[in-house]
Motif scaffolding. Structure first.
Motif, PDB file in Angstrom:
ATOM      1  N   ALA A  47      88.141 -38.808   5.789  1.00 43.18           N
ATOM      2  CA  ALA A  47      87.239 -38.767   4.634  1.00 43.18           C
ATOM      3  C   ALA A  47      86.957 -37.339   4.206  1.00 43.18           C
ATOM      4  O   ALA A  47      87.008 -37.004   3.026  1.00 43.18           O
ATOM      5  CB  ALA A  47      85.938 -39.468   4.980  1.00 43.18           C
ATOM      6  N   ASP A  48      86.689 -36.463   5.167  1.00 42.85           N
ATOM      7  CA  ASP A  48      86.318 -35.100   4.812  1.00 42.85           C
ATOM      8  C   ASP A  48      87.444 -34.374   4.097  1.00 42.85           C
ATOM      9  O   ASP A  48      87.227 -33.542   3.242  1.00 42.85           O
ATOM     10  CB  ASP A  48      85.939 -34.303   6.065  1.00 42.85           C
ATOM     11  N   ALA A  73      78.911 -50.575  -7.732  1.00 45.08           N
ATOM     12  CA  ALA A  73      79.221 -50.697  -6.302  1.00 45.08           C
ATOM     13  C   ALA A  73      80.627 -50.168  -6.087  1.00 45.08           C
ATOM     14  O   ALA A  73      81.581 -50.670  -6.679  1.00 45.08           O
ATOM     15  CB  ALA A  73      79.121 -52.148  -5.852  1.00 45.08           C
ATOM     16  N   VAL A  74      80.743 -49.124  -5.303  1.00 46.02           N
ATOM     17  CA  VAL A  74      82.050 -48.510  -5.056  1.00 46.02           C
ATOM     18  C   VAL A  74      82.217 -48.266  -3.561  1.00 46.02           C
ATOM     19  O   VAL A  74      81.271 -48.408  -2.794  1.00 46.02           O
ATOM     20  CB  VAL A  74      82.190 -47.156  -5.802  1.00 46.02           C
ATOM     21  N   GLU A  75      83.433 -47.874  -3.207  1.00 47.21           N
ATOM     22  CA  GLU A  75      83.684 -47.539  -1.807  1.00 47.21           C
ATOM     23  C   GLU A  75      83.686 -46.027  -1.641  1.00 47.21           C
ATOM     24  O   GLU A  75      83.938 -45.293  -2.605  1.00 47.21           O
ATOM     25  CB  GLU A  75      85.031 -48.109  -1.363  1.00 47.21           C
ATOM     26  N   VAL A  76      83.439 -45.598  -0.450  1.00 47.87           N
ATOM     27  CA  VAL A  76      83.498 -44.165  -0.173  1.00 47.87           C
ATOM     28  C   VAL A  76      84.882 -43.648  -0.579  1.00 47.87           C
ATOM     29  O   VAL A  76      85.892 -44.214  -0.196  1.00 47.87           O
ATOM     30  CB  VAL A  76      83.257 -43.894   1.331  1.00 47.87           C
ATOM     31  N   SER A 136      79.806 -40.339   0.758  1.00 53.34           N
ATOM     32  CA  SER A 136      79.076 -40.940   1.878  1.00 53.34           C
ATOM     33  C   SER A 136      78.527 -42.286   1.431  1.00 53.34           C
ATOM     34  O   SER A 136      78.293 -42.513   0.230  1.00 53.34           O
ATOM     35  CB  SER A 136      77.948 -40.020   2.342  1.00 53.34           C
ATOM     36  N   GLY A 137      78.357 -43.166   2.391  1.00 52.63           N
ATOM     37  CA  GLY A 137      77.901 -44.510   2.065  1.00 52.63           C
ATOM     38  C   GLY A 137      76.384 -44.608   2.023  1.00 52.63           C
ATOM     39  O   GLY A 137      75.675 -43.783   2.589  1.00 52.63           O
ATOM     40  N   GLY A 138      75.900 -45.657   1.327  1.00 48.37           N
ATOM     41  CA  GLY A 138      74.461 -45.887   1.259  1.00 48.37           C
ATOM     42  C   GLY A 138      74.050 -46.371  -0.117  1.00 48.37           C
ATOM     43  O   GLY A 138      74.886 -46.608  -0.992  1.00 48.37           O
ATOM     44  N   VAL A 158      75.660 -48.363  -5.148  1.00 50.02           N
ATOM     45  CA  VAL A 158      75.834 -48.865  -3.783  1.00 50.02           C
ATOM     46  C   VAL A 158      77.220 -48.406  -3.316  1.00 50.02           C
ATOM     47  O   VAL A 158      78.235 -48.792  -3.895  1.00 50.02           O
ATOM     48  CB  VAL A 158      75.732 -50.405  -3.725  1.00 50.02           C
ATOM     49  N   VAL A 159      77.239 -47.559  -2.315  1.00 50.52           N
ATOM     50  CA  VAL A 159      78.512 -47.010  -1.834  1.00 50.52           C
ATOM     51  C   VAL A 159      78.814 -47.616  -0.464  1.00 50.52           C
ATOM     52  O   VAL A 159      78.073 -47.395   0.495  1.00 50.52           O
ATOM     53  CB  VAL A 159      78.456 -45.473  -1.742  1.00 50.52           C
TER      54      VAL A 159
END
Lengths: 262, 176
Positions: A51-52, B42-45, B113-115, B141-142
């Protein structure tokens, strides 16, 4: 290389043919290539999934894989060339070759050409990796050009260097250690922090060093997208090194000695 | 006496009006509206999404040169978020807006980052001043779900060593 009757003129073709058979029809070449693909697979998957590394810009991942392909491919060719003469010396087969009418220059030239095929194989294997990873950010052409042009020049220089080291090394271990050590020393400046690399000393260190220059060019073209027109000077030292080190390796053929491999 | 009282009242009223008028002049006059779509996402990281931002001058006068600023935050404070990592730029200049003029901006954002986050857009003048307009918050919303085949590399990273490994095994067997 096995001993056989060799004509004195144009015998580099025969040497190259014999070396190619030794390299690719035995397990040696495929073993090195297998290790290369394994390492490249790990690097590519890590770069694509981390990811980074990947989130900010997919080009970073392409740059990492491009640099790994050049670095590891060069290492693979270097391992083969570093074994070329010291290996014969250690196995006791150099004596048989040196007593034939085979010109020593042709011997070195044939071995150099055969060792170069390891880079060619590594280059061909790396193309699918680069094509898949560079497709997203749309830098496939640049990725292929970088590895073909910069990678081939760096590999040609280092393959010749490995052969020159092999010619003067009395044992295979010494030759491999010295060659790999030189590669690491030459590659180190490419890992300089960007601030240092932009300074006068850092810039000279990188541009004058064929390995660091090739790796930096890969980063500039694939990651920074600065374009070939502004970065072509990074190709100068790899090109000069390829010519000079090839000449050095051939020149050293006249000083080939049996030595004491113990 | 009455006249003095009237004069005092008038002066006091004037002072009071002046005091009230000063902060009124410094607040927004409300002639810029901001619409952001989608209002939820709503997406993904690592997934890209684009915000469409429409800035409209609904007033009768031309605005001064304006800047649009995107901010992303986690209102719960559970997670930390650095918007600079989500977008290559957080502030864009859109210049002046004539009465009725509309300026549309596409803003590419890539969450790292998620959250649950909120994004909002602020429009403010480039010149020092206190006028400021804020959009409604956009719920983001990730999800941290990761692909097992990032960038589609899995077939290559498996197939290449497999093919060469098979060739190597075949070569070794033949030698025996």
């Amino acid at each position: 290389m096995t001993s056989e009757t060799l004509p004195a003129s144009g015998s580099w073709r025969l040497v190259a043919g014999q070396e190619l058979r030794d390299l690719w029809l035995s397990a040696k070449g495929l073993s090195v290539l297998f290790a290369y693909t394994l390492l490249l697979s790990v690097m590519a998957y890590a770069a694509a999934s981390d990811a980074d590394l990947n989130l900010l810009d997919a080009r970073e991942s392409v740059g990492i894989v491009g640099q790994a392909a050049i670095g590891l491919g060069t290492l693979a060719a270097l391992v083969v060339s570093a074994d070329a003469i010291s290996g014969e010396r250690e196995r006791g087969t150099l004596e048989m070759i040196l007593v034939t009418p085979l010109p020593r220059r042709d011997l070195v030239l044939g071995k150099l050409l055969a060792a170069t095929t390891m880079w060619v194989a590594a280059l061909l294997v790396s193309l699918p990796y680069l094509a898949v990873m560079a497709d997203g950010p749309g830098v496939v052409l640049d990725a292929v050009l970088v590895i073909v042009v910069a990678g081939s020049l760096v590999a040609a220089a280092l393959t010749a260097l490995g052969l020159a080291v092999s010619a003067v090394s009395m044992s295979n271990r010494t030759s491999l250690a010295a060659s790999v050590g030189l590669l690491l020393v030459l590659a180190a400046p490419s890992q300089l922090p960007s601030i240092t690399a932009k300074g006068a000393v850092g810039s000279v260190l990188i541009k004058a060093n064929p390995v660091a220059a090739g790796l930096r060019l890969t980063n500039q073209v694939l990651v920074k997208q600065t374009g070939w027109s502004s970065e072509w000077t990074l190709l100068v030292s790899p090109a000069i090194a390829a010519v000079l080190l090839t000449a050095l390796a051939i020149r050293m053929s006249s000083r080939l000695e049996l030595g004491d491999s113990r | 006496m009455i006249r003095r009282s009237v004069r005092f009242v008038l002066v006091a009223a004037a002072v009071l009006l002046l005091a009230l008028a000063q902060p009124l002049a410094a607040t927004t006059d409300g002639h810029v509206t901001i619409d952001v779509t989608p209002s939820t996402s709503a997406v993904e990281v690592g997934g890209d999404f684009t915000l469409e931002i429409v800035v409209t001058n609904t007033g009768d006068t031309e605005t001064s040169a304006l800047a649009v600023h995107l901010d992303i935050t986690d209102p719960t404070g559970v997670g930390s978020v650095d918007p600079e990592d989500w977008s290559s730029t957080l502030t864009r200049q859109i210049g002046t807006l004539a009465p009725g003029a509309v300026r549309t901006i596409s803003w590419d954002v890539k969450p790292i980052s998620g959250g649950d986050f909120r994004a909002y857009v602020v429009v403010l003048p480039e010149a020092p001043g206190t006028d400021i307009w804020t959009s409604d918050g956009i719920a983001l919303v990730v999800n941290e779900q990761r692909s097992i085949n990032p960038e589609g590399v899995l077939p290559v990273v498996v197939a290449a060593p497999a093919v060469i490994g098979l060739g190597l095994i075949s070569r070794l067997r033949r030698r025996r």
